[in-house]
Design an enzyme around this catalytic site. Structure first.
Site, PDB file in Angstrom:
ATOM      1  N   ASP A 109       0.870  -1.170   0.000  1.00 30.71           N
ATOM      2  CA  ASP A 109       0.000   0.000   0.000  1.00 30.71           C
ATOM      3  C   ASP A 109       0.908   1.221   0.000  1.00 30.71           C
ATOM      4  O   ASP A 109       1.871   1.280   0.753  1.00 30.71           O
ATOM      5  CB  ASP A 109      -0.845  -0.011   1.287  1.00 30.71           C
ATOM      6  CG  ASP A 109      -2.222   0.574   1.075  1.00 30.71           C
ATOM      7  OD1 ASP A 109      -2.308   1.618   0.414  1.00 30.71           O
ATOM      8  OD2 ASP A 109      -3.200  -0.006   1.594  1.00 30.71           O
ATOM      9  N   ASP A 210      -3.066   4.574  -2.488  1.00 31.31           N
ATOM     10  CA  ASP A 210      -4.092   5.166  -1.632  1.00 31.31           C
ATOM     11  C   ASP A 210      -4.563   6.509  -2.209  1.00 31.31           C
ATOM     12  O   ASP A 210      -3.737   7.335  -2.615  1.00 31.31           O
ATOM     13  CB  ASP A 210      -3.451   5.377  -0.250  1.00 31.31           C
ATOM     14  CG  ASP A 210      -4.448   5.727   0.825  1.00 31.31           C
ATOM     15  OD1 ASP A 210      -5.285   4.868   1.138  1.00 31.31           O
ATOM     16  OD2 ASP A 210      -4.395   6.854   1.350  1.00 31.31           O
ATOM     17  N   GLU A 252      -6.654   3.671  -5.866  1.00 28.09           N
ATOM     18  CA  GLU A 252      -7.927   3.862  -5.161  1.00 28.09           C
ATOM     19  C   GLU A 252      -8.542   5.169  -5.647  1.00 28.09           C
ATOM     20  O   GLU A 252      -7.966   6.245  -5.467  1.00 28.09           O
ATOM     21  CB  GLU A 252      -7.702   3.934  -3.651  1.00 28.09           C
ATOM     22  CG  GLU A 252      -9.026   4.026  -2.894  1.00 28.09           C
ATOM     23  CD  GLU A 252      -8.886   4.519  -1.448  1.00 28.09           C
ATOM     24  OE1 GLU A 252      -9.790   4.241  -0.656  1.00 28.09           O
ATOM     25  OE2 GLU A 252      -7.899   5.205  -1.130  1.00 28.09           O
ATOM     26  N   HIS A 325     -10.813  -2.842   3.970  1.00 25.35           N
ATOM     27  CA  HIS A 325     -10.659  -2.445   5.372  1.00 25.35           C
ATOM     28  C   HIS A 325     -11.463  -1.197   5.719  1.00 25.35           C
ATOM     29  O   HIS A 325     -11.450  -0.775   6.874  1.00 25.35           O
ATOM     30  CB  HIS A 325      -9.176  -2.205   5.659  1.00 25.35           C
ATOM     31  CG  HIS A 325      -8.630  -1.067   4.854  1.00 25.35           C
ATOM     32  ND1 HIS A 325      -8.510  -1.135   3.476  1.00 25.35           N
ATOM     33  CD2 HIS A 325      -8.226   0.170   5.202  1.00 25.35           C
ATOM     34  CE1 HIS A 325      -8.047   0.021   3.028  1.00 25.35           C
ATOM     35  NE2 HIS A 325      -7.862   0.829   4.054  1.00 25.35           N
ATOM     36  N   ASP A 326     -12.116  -0.590   4.739  1.00 26.54           N
ATOM     37  CA  ASP A 326     -12.922   0.610   4.992  1.00 26.54           C
ATOM     38  C   ASP A 326     -14.423   0.321   4.926  1.00 26.54           C
ATOM     39  O   ASP A 326     -15.235   1.236   5.096  1.00 26.54           O
ATOM     40  CB  ASP A 326     -12.605   1.692   3.941  1.00 26.54           C
ATOM     41  CG  ASP A 326     -11.173   2.197   4.015  1.00 26.54           C
ATOM     42  OD1 ASP A 326     -10.617   2.241   5.129  1.00 26.54           O
ATOM     43  OD2 ASP A 326     -10.625   2.555   2.959  1.00 26.54           O
TER      44      ASP A 326
HETATM   45  C1  GLC Z   1      -7.888   5.432   2.014  1.00 29.13           C
HETATM   46  C2  GLC Z   1      -7.679   4.255   2.927  1.00 29.13           C
HETATM   47  C3  GLC Z   1      -8.237   4.580   4.272  1.00 29.13           C
HETATM   48  C4  GLC Z   1      -7.498   5.784   4.812  1.00 29.13           C
HETATM   49  C5  GLC Z   1      -7.545   6.953   3.831  1.00 29.13           C
HETATM   50  C6  GLC Z   1      -6.535   8.005   4.185  1.00 29.13           C
HETATM   51  O1  GLC Z   1      -9.209   5.677   1.763  1.00 29.13           O
HETATM   52  O2  GLC Z   1      -8.242   3.103   2.368  1.00 29.13           O
HETATM   53  O3  GLC Z   1      -8.170   3.507   5.160  1.00 29.13           O
HETATM   54  O4  GLC Z   1      -8.071   6.187   6.021  1.00 29.13           O
HETATM   55  O5  GLC Z   1      -7.236   6.558   2.526  1.00 29.13           O
HETATM   56  O6  GLC Z   1      -5.224   7.547   3.941  1.00 29.13           O
END
Ligand code: GLC
Ligand code: CA
Length: 550
Positions: A109, A210, A252, A325-326
């Site tokens: 990540d 991310d 993402e 994980h979100d």
């Molecule tokens: C992404 C991650 C999340 C995190 C955010 C800030 O959305 O998946 O878990 O809190 O970025 O880095």
């Protein structure tokens, strides 16, 4: 097709990930090996055989870098070091090596939009406006009571944080401890590329980027996502850091359109391998509204899936996922946590894994794990705590706010992996950092491995099928019966191969006629056994047909 022999992918070829299935690990919650209640890298190494048995080709590892853990590692204080409770750099090298032996690529990540406020760069930046690192972040002059504008941070409060010593604000899209990096500064970009090469040299085979759509922010114009220079930056990143052959990269991108996704995932490899888009996962949410603000509708889900399947066909590449994980557990959300837990978990997997794209399995999804019954005191996620307070401020009762967290909070996916029926689900000998779901006595990996009808083996079959039959990678997508409120039916077709998938999204028996073209098709997979006249609760079937040579 023989499901027992899982073909091994040739990863020297660009695009190997188009036949691959990837598995996401949230390291804190996977396996603790030293009795501190926190998962660690040796814990991942200990379960590589389990992952090999499942048949996955790569692991997306949520952040393991050094971090004050304001946002569970998405706040990085040193990109070239491991957070000590997770292990050492040597452990990380062992993980890369041992995974490699099993045909498993490590995908790290990468948080490139922001760092931790404890990062050396930010600490230097705080020392003065003329410090060489000051311009690594995004600053604005002002007075303590007048931030530059009213932009809000994702985890609540203003996106601007006042630093009295400098008489300036810094910009943060997430927590106060996650200052945004200034991508306009070429030195920042160079630092990040060098850091990426550091990991590539260690043998990492890819990266998950991310919130990559937020790097080209222009806060003074209130632009966060999809800034004007975004694709210029991503192309440079790809050129400078991802040139390695075969590297798999996934961005993402919340709220991306099909046209933007075509740029990101163009087959000329100018940007990334694929994107994570969230349209399907937002079908039960009003645009910009709260989770659950719109009732789930199967026709709506089907429309979104069709839009992306067709939209990127031949011109880009999808990621396929239902959990991460979100997000809450999918069985609790669109399936049935009770009587039909196993059937609905398999049905949802079948619906997803029949499609074009690269499927991701989030740890525990292959066991059909469900949302845990956490109490407010047990919840630790910054986002959840902020959500709770915001709901109360909007006038919700504590009970209503808690119901919201139970259904939607990010800690739903972050409770420990359930390995056994024993103490702490075999995750740790100590009290875990987040409680174990009491249902681990039934829902656990040991039980799943011992049961040929488990959710685990259903995933294993789906993975083997994808690697064995090209139609999963190459087939066109056709949605049948788009308005049907109970069934999700689609076909995938190449010149010679045809796949039919039918999924019953309800606990009812539903009458259904297999399309004539598939009457003689082979049943590849089902979650009940031989088909009957009607589909049973949450039944899923996958049929396959190959044209005979003329
Ligand atoms: C992404 C991650 C999340 C995190 C955010 C800030 O959305 O998946 O878990 O809190 O970025 O880095
Ligand atoms: Ca540990």
């Amino acid at each position: 097709m023989d499901n027992k022999k899982i073909p091994v992918l040739d990863k020297s070829k660009w695009g190997w990930w188009r036949s691959a299935v990837l598995y996401q690990i949230y390291p804190k919650s996977f396996q603790d090996t030293n009795g501190d209640g926190l998962g660690d890298i040796p814990g991942i190494i200990a379960h590589l055989d389990y992952l090999q048995e499942l048949g996955i080709d790569g692991i997306w590892l949520s952040p393991v870098y050094d971090s004050p853990q304001v946002d569970n590692g998405y706040d990085i204080s040193d990109y070239r070091a491991i957070w000590p409770p997770l292990g050492t750099m040597e452990d990380m090298e062992t993980l890369i090596r041992e995974a490699g032996k099993r045909g498993i690529t490590i995908i790290m990540d990468l948080v490139l939009n922001h760092s931790s406020d404890k990062h050396f760069w930010f600490q230097e930046a705080l020392k003065g406006r003329d410090n060489p690192y000051h311009d690594y972040y995004v600053w604005a002059d002002g007075t303590p009571d007048a931030p530059p504008n009213d932009m809000r941070a994702s985890f609540g409060g203003s996106a601007w944080e006042w630093v009295p010593e400098l008489g300036q604000y810094y910009f943060h899209q997430f927590a106060v401890g996650q200052p945004d990096l200034n991508w306009e500064n070429p030195k920042v970009r160079r630092e990040l590329y060098d850091m990426i090469r550091f990991w590539v040299d260690k043998g990492v085979g890819g990266f998950r980027l991310d919130v990559i759509d937020q790097i080209a922010k222009e806060p003074f114009r209130k632009i966060t996502k999809n800034g004007p220079r975004l694709h210029e930056f991503v192309r440079e990143l790809s050129r400078e850091a991802f040139i390695e052959e075969g590297l798999v990269t996934v961005g993402e991108t919340w709220g991306v359109t099909v046209d933007q996704a075509k740029l990101y995932s163009a087959p000329d490899a100018s940007e990334l391998s694929m994107v994570f888009q969230f349209d399907h996962i937002c079908v039960d949410r009003e645009p910009g509204g709260l989770w659950g603000s719109r009732p789930f509708s199967l026709p709506a889900l089907k429309r979104v899936m069709e839009h992306w399947q067709k939209g990127l066909y031949g011109t880009g590449w999808n990621s396929l996922f239902l959990e991460n994980h979100d997000l809450p557990r999918i069985v609790s959300r669109w399936g049935d946590e009770g009587q039909y837990r196993v059937q609905s978990a398999k049905m949802l997997a079948t619906m997803l894994h029949g499609m074009a794209g690269t499927p991701y399995i989030y740890q525990g999804e292959e066991l059909g794990m469900t949302n845990p019954p956490l109490t407010l005191e047990e919840i630790v996620d910054v986002g959840a705590i902020n959500d709770y307070q915001e709901r109360l401020a909007e006038g919700w009762s504590p009970e209503q706010a808690m119901r919201y967290l139970h259904a939607w909070c990010r800690d739903n996916a972050r409770t420990p992996m359930q390995w056994t029926a024993g103490e702490n689900a075999g995750f740790s000998t100590a009290k875990p950092w987040l409680p174990v779901d009491p249902n681990h006595t039934r829902v656990n990996a040991q039980a799943a491995l011992a049961d040929p009808d488990s959710v685990f083996y259903h995933y294993k079959k789906l993975i083997a099928l994808r690697k064995g039959l090209n139609v999963f990678r190459d087939g066109t997508f056709t949605l049948l019966e788009p308005e049907d409120e109970k069934l999700f039916v689609y076909t995938r077709d190449t010149d010679r191969e045809h796949l039919l998938v039918v999924c019953n999204f309800t606990a009812d028996a539903v009458a259904w006629q297999r399309p004539a073209a598939f009457v003689d098709a082979e049943l590849l997979l089902s979650n009940y056994g031989a088909p009957q006249a009607a589909l049973r609760p949450y039944e899923a079937q996958m049929f396959y047909l190959e044209d005979r040579e003329a």
